[in-house]
Scaffold this motif. Structure first.
Motif, mmCIF file in Angstrom:
data_model
loop_
_atom_site.group_PDB
_atom_site.id
_atom_site.type_symbol
_atom_site.label_atom_id
_atom_site.label_comp_id
_atom_site.label_asym_id
_atom_site.label_seq_id
_atom_site.Cartn_x
_atom_site.Cartn_y
_atom_site.Cartn_z
ATOM 1 N N PRO A 9 32.902 42.653 44.993
ATOM 2 C CA PRO A 9 33.872 41.451 45.695
ATOM 3 C C PRO A 9 34.402 40.287 44.942
ATOM 4 O O PRO A 9 35.314 40.278 45.176
ATOM 5 C CB PRO A 9 32.537 40.791 46.629
ATOM 6 N N PRO A 10 34.291 40.306 44.389
ATOM 7 C CA PRO A 10 34.455 39.745 42.736
ATOM 8 C C PRO A 10 36.615 40.645 42.646
ATOM 9 O O PRO A 10 37.420 40.447 42.144
ATOM 10 C CB PRO A 10 34.222 38.710 41.589
ATOM 11 N N LEU A 11 36.212 42.323 41.837
ATOM 12 C CA LEU A 11 37.210 42.932 41.865
ATOM 13 C C LEU A 11 37.935 42.699 43.256
ATOM 14 O O LEU A 11 38.914 43.137 42.805
ATOM 15 C CB LEU A 11 36.373 44.661 41.817
ATOM 16 N N VAL A 12 37.526 42.798 44.588
ATOM 17 C CA VAL A 12 38.568 43.421 45.522
ATOM 18 C C VAL A 12 39.137 41.916 45.603
ATOM 19 O O VAL A 12 40.742 42.061 46.003
ATOM 20 C CB VAL A 12 37.446 43.482 46.792
ATOM 21 N N ALA A 13 38.280 40.587 45.354
ATOM 22 C CA ALA A 13 38.997 39.529 45.311
ATOM 23 C C ALA A 13 40.372 38.866 44.372
ATOM 24 O O ALA A 13 41.976 39.184 44.637
ATOM 25 C CB ALA A 13 38.528 38.163 45.504
ATOM 26 N N LEU A 14 40.061 39.976 42.945
ATOM 27 C CA LEU A 14 40.996 40.292 42.166
ATOM 28 C C LEU A 14 41.834 40.729 42.249
ATOM 29 O O LEU A 14 43.811 40.607 42.050
ATOM 30 C CB LEU A 14 40.573 40.690 40.668
ATOM 31 N N SER A 15 41.933 41.545 43.240
ATOM 32 C CA SER A 15 42.849 42.904 43.147
ATOM 33 C C SER A 15 43.973 42.440 44.176
ATOM 34 O O SER A 15 45.099 42.880 44.799
ATOM 35 C CB SER A 15 42.032 44.741 43.984
ATOM 36 N N GLN A 16 43.432 41.313 44.844
ATOM 37 C CA GLN A 16 44.344 40.947 45.534
ATOM 38 C C GLN A 16 45.098 39.736 45.521
ATOM 39 O O GLN A 16 46.092 38.858 45.681
ATOM 40 C CB GLN A 16 43.705 40.373 46.612
ATOM 41 N N SER A 17 44.502 38.727 44.854
ATOM 42 C CA SER A 17 45.194 37.399 44.393
ATOM 43 C C SER A 17 45.356 36.963 42.368
ATOM 44 O O SER A 17 45.624 36.044 41.982
ATOM 45 C CB SER A 17 44.198 36.031 44.294
#
Length: 510
Positions: A427-435
């Motif tokens: 989850p934090p990697l997905v968030a980082l890849s977007q923002s």
């Protein structure tokens, strides 16, 4: 000089030398040595005519002329010999210009008497020899005497001197530099050497041109022995002076050639807190020469740098981290750092948020993860959970450095990828890849790509081993094995992370 116009010396006849013409006028039985000894008797003043002696031939006028001529010559000879003598005080008091003037006058006198002397002795040769000796004495005076500009330097003036380029041009600074180098000599008193190192440290602090001047003045070889001094202040001054000098790129080779690397490592181990920090920075500066990196590591710099990570001040830790990162560009130094126990303090520093050490520690950790023993040590020290936590809760810069370190850990290690998934990194990697920042987005997407490769391998095993078992569950009723695998793949596209995790756990059980 006495004129010879009134000496009544007859003119030579054609074909006859002047000395031969003058021969009949000389009184018999009197040589130059006899007249000279008579003139220099204690009861006769130098330069005054000698009293005539009884029993000599010739008239009184000729005698007076001869004695007067002798007195002038001997007066100059005695004065010149006294002045040119090495132990005579006049040799020190006279200026070189005065000596040269006297030498010139006597050479002229020598040439005159070579042609017109009434004495049959080599006066011209003696005059010329003494004149040359005087010139040599003048040269010796010039080389041995202290430079007036240097003698006038008071090194205490440096404490209050304005060292800006306008106020202190190099011409004004140079005498101070030379005086400091002289005070650093091996025969100087310890207090003088310590003070000179402190002044070199001050002079080299701000200006590149002064650092270059000091570098060519001979200060660097003179500072190196002080790195092993038992006087902590002298050692610290020498370390910091060399650090300041190393900021000038031209000086780095000179410092290396002077054999400073091993003594700097010694200061890194034994010095004061400030000396250790500055020794780390000096080694960092010298590691700008790529060939020096292996040498610095081989001289034993890695263990004291690792010790500075644990016991140093915040500044000391930063200096050690930066130096380690530079040195660990060499694989052998990575191995040395892992063997020295660098991983544990690095993982600990990741948790020190806001100190400025967290980001640097992540960078060094990522560098050490480039070798297999480094990756194993990071996992053993709990590095993956610490990095995942930084991605979840840290500021943007820390997130970026954390994902870079995780990417290094997982790029060639499927085991570490599985551990990363287990730590809840998706989850934090997905968030980082977007923002995140552009770099952070790119690194996060690359890492997610590695995890997808891991997931695809798991999906293939699910299709071949456990698809029929999964189909027995209510949610998969009526689905073929291929459809079950596709469903798991869809869930692993991170839209239903929790369901995917449940399916993966089921596959592991099967």
């Amino acid at each position: 000089m006495v004129s010879l116009a009134g000496s009544q010396i007859p003119s030579p006849s054609p074909g006859q030398s002047p000395c031969a013409a003058a021969g009949p006028q000389r009184r018999p039985g009197r040589s130059m040595r006899t007249i000279r000894s008579a003139l220099l008797q204690p009861d006769s003043a130098p330069g005054s005519p000698a009293a005539p002696r009884d029993g000599g031939g010739g008239d009184a006028g000729d005698s007076d002329i001869e004695n007067l001529t002798d007195s002038v010559i001997d007066f100059h000879l005695s004065e010149l010999a006294a002045t040119a003598g090495p132990a005579h005080p006049a040799a020190v008091a006279k200026s070189s210009s005065a000596i040269n003037a006297a030498a010139t006058e006597l050479l002229e006198l020598s040439r005159d008497f070579s042609d017109y002397s009434s004495f049959n002795s080599d006066i011209s040769g003696e005059l010329e020899r003494l004149a040359m000796a005087a010139a040599g004495a003048g040269a010796a005076f010039r080389s041995d005497a202290p430079d007036p500009a240097r003698a006038a330097v008071d090194l205490n003036d440096l404490e209050s001197m304005d060292l800006s380029p306008d106020a202190a041009p190099l011409e004004r600074v140079e005498p101070f530099v030379l005086a400091c180098v002289q005070a650093l000599g091996p025969d100087a008193a310890p207090d003088a050497r310590r003070a000179a190192a402190a002044r070199i440290r001050l002079l080299a602090k701000h200006r590149s041109d002064i650092r270059e001047l000091i570098g060519v003045s001979g200060a660097i070889p003179a500072l190196v022995p002080l790195l092993r001094s038992t006087d902590p202040v002298a050692q610290e001054n020498a370390v910091t002076a060399l650090l300041n000098l190393s900021l000038e790129e031209r000086n780095r080779s000179a410092i290396t050639s002077a054999g400073a690397i091993k003594p700097l490592v010694y200061a890194l181990r034994t010095g004061t807190a400030a000396a250790k920090q500055n020794a780390a920075c000096a080694l960092l500066s010298l590691s700008g020469i790529e060939e020096n990196r292996a040498t610095i590591g081989a001289c034993g710099a890695i263990p004291p740098l690792v010790a500075l990570l644990s016991a140093g001040s915040t500044r000391g830790k930063k200096d050690a981290l930066t130096t380690l990162y530079r040195l660990c560009s060499a694989r052998r130094n990575k191995e040395r750092a892992v063997s020295a126990g660098a991983i544990v303090p690095l993982v600990h520093l990741i948790g020190e948020r806001g100190s400025g050490t967290c980001e640097k520690a992540m960078v060094v950790l990522g560098s050490l993860a480039g070798i297999a023993e480094g990756r194993d040590a990071v996992v053993e020290a709990g590095g993956i959970p610490a990095l995942v936590e930084a991605i979840e809760d840290g500021p943007a810069k820390e997130k970026e450095f954390a994902v870079v370190a995780l990417l290094q850990l997982c790029s060639d290690c499927p085991h570490n990828r599985a551990l990363l998934v287990r730590e809840g990194a998706i989850p934090p990697l997905v968030a980082l890849s977007q923002s995140g920042s552009a770099r952070a987005k790119h690194k996060a997407e690359t890492l997610l790509g590695y995890l997808r490769e891991q997931r695809q391998g798991v999906g293939c095993r699910a299709g071949s081993v456990a698809a029929t078992s999964l189909a027995s569950e209510e949610r998969f009723q009526g689905m073929s094995a291929e459809d079950v695998v596709a469903k798991v793949n869809d869930m692993l596209d991170f839209s239903c992370v929790q369901d995917a995790r449940v399916c993966l756990l089921g596959l592991v059980r099967l």
